[in-house]
Design an enzyme around this catalytic site. Sequence first.
Site, PDB file in Angstrom:
ATOM      1  N   GLN A  78       0.972  -1.084  -0.140  1.00  0.00           N
ATOM      2  CA  GLN A  78      -0.067   0.200  -0.149  1.00  0.00           C
ATOM      3  C   GLN A  78       0.770   1.335  -0.075  1.00  0.00           C
ATOM      4  O   GLN A  78       1.387   1.641   0.917  1.00  0.00           O
ATOM      5  CB  GLN A  78      -0.807  -0.074   1.243  1.00  0.00           C
ATOM      6  CG  GLN A  78      -1.716   1.120   1.044  1.00  0.00           C
ATOM      7  CD  GLN A  78      -2.705   0.949   2.122  1.00  0.00           C
ATOM      8  OE1 GLN A  78      -2.947   0.168   2.836  1.00  0.00           O
ATOM      9  NE2 GLN A  78      -3.703   2.051   2.174  1.00  0.00           N
ATOM     10  N   PHE A  79       1.235   1.719  -1.287  1.00  0.00           N
ATOM     11  CA  PHE A  79       1.983   2.929  -1.415  1.00  0.00           C
ATOM     12  C   PHE A  79       1.558   3.992  -0.551  1.00  0.00           C
ATOM     13  O   PHE A  79       2.406   4.881  -0.418  1.00  0.00           O
ATOM     14  CB  PHE A  79       2.282   3.256  -2.805  1.00  0.00           C
ATOM     15  CG  PHE A  79       1.339   3.841  -3.603  1.00  0.00           C
ATOM     16  CD1 PHE A  79       1.419   5.572  -3.709  1.00  0.00           C
ATOM     17  CD2 PHE A  79       0.161   3.328  -4.255  1.00  0.00           C
ATOM     18  CE1 PHE A  79       0.232   6.081  -4.302  1.00  0.00           C
ATOM     19  CE2 PHE A  79      -0.741   3.897  -4.641  1.00  0.00           C
ATOM     20  CZ  PHE A  79      -0.648   5.382  -4.857  1.00  0.00           C
ATOM     21  N   THR A  80       0.285   4.362  -0.450  1.00  0.00           N
ATOM     22  CA  THR A  80      -0.246   5.491   0.263  1.00  0.00           C
ATOM     23  C   THR A  80       0.214   5.701   1.776  1.00  0.00           C
ATOM     24  O   THR A  80       0.081   6.676   2.216  1.00  0.00           O
ATOM     25  CB  THR A  80      -1.763   5.759   0.217  1.00  0.00           C
ATOM     26  OG1 THR A  80      -2.060   4.552   0.808  1.00  0.00           O
ATOM     27  CG2 THR A  80      -2.146   5.494  -1.062  1.00  0.00           C
TER      28      THR A  80
END
Length: 145
Positions: A78-80
Amino acid sequence: MKALIQRVTQASVTVDNHTIGQIGPGLLALIGVEKEDGDAQIEKMLHKLLNYRIFSDDNGKMNLGLEASGGELLLVSQFTLVADTAKGLRPGFSQGASPEHGRAIFDRLLDAARQRLPATQSGQFGADMQIALVNDGPVTFMLEV
């Protein structure tokens, strides 16, 4: 590297209406990879994921890690998680890894986790995923290495 971990009674990840990963009691870990992450961060994060004491012992105290509790692990990229949210109303991603580096680091973390817990499940890097979970407690922590 950052991980948002949640103690769960169950969790699953779905892509295109197909469940690709599913666990019973254990740990859902959303993983964010930063551009400077490498082998040292993988080792430290895996150690924390497997040993962070958030599972109850026989006395009902949060005193056991995932391995000691016999729980399962679901890793989802989850890059966020690595977004800078300190200023303004739009997240900044300047500290986030490139997609190529992020995938390489996530895959190495997943491989290392499967060496220790062979039944480790995962999402699909870069896919539009739907995560279903039942948070147990609720117990949620942000880990950073």
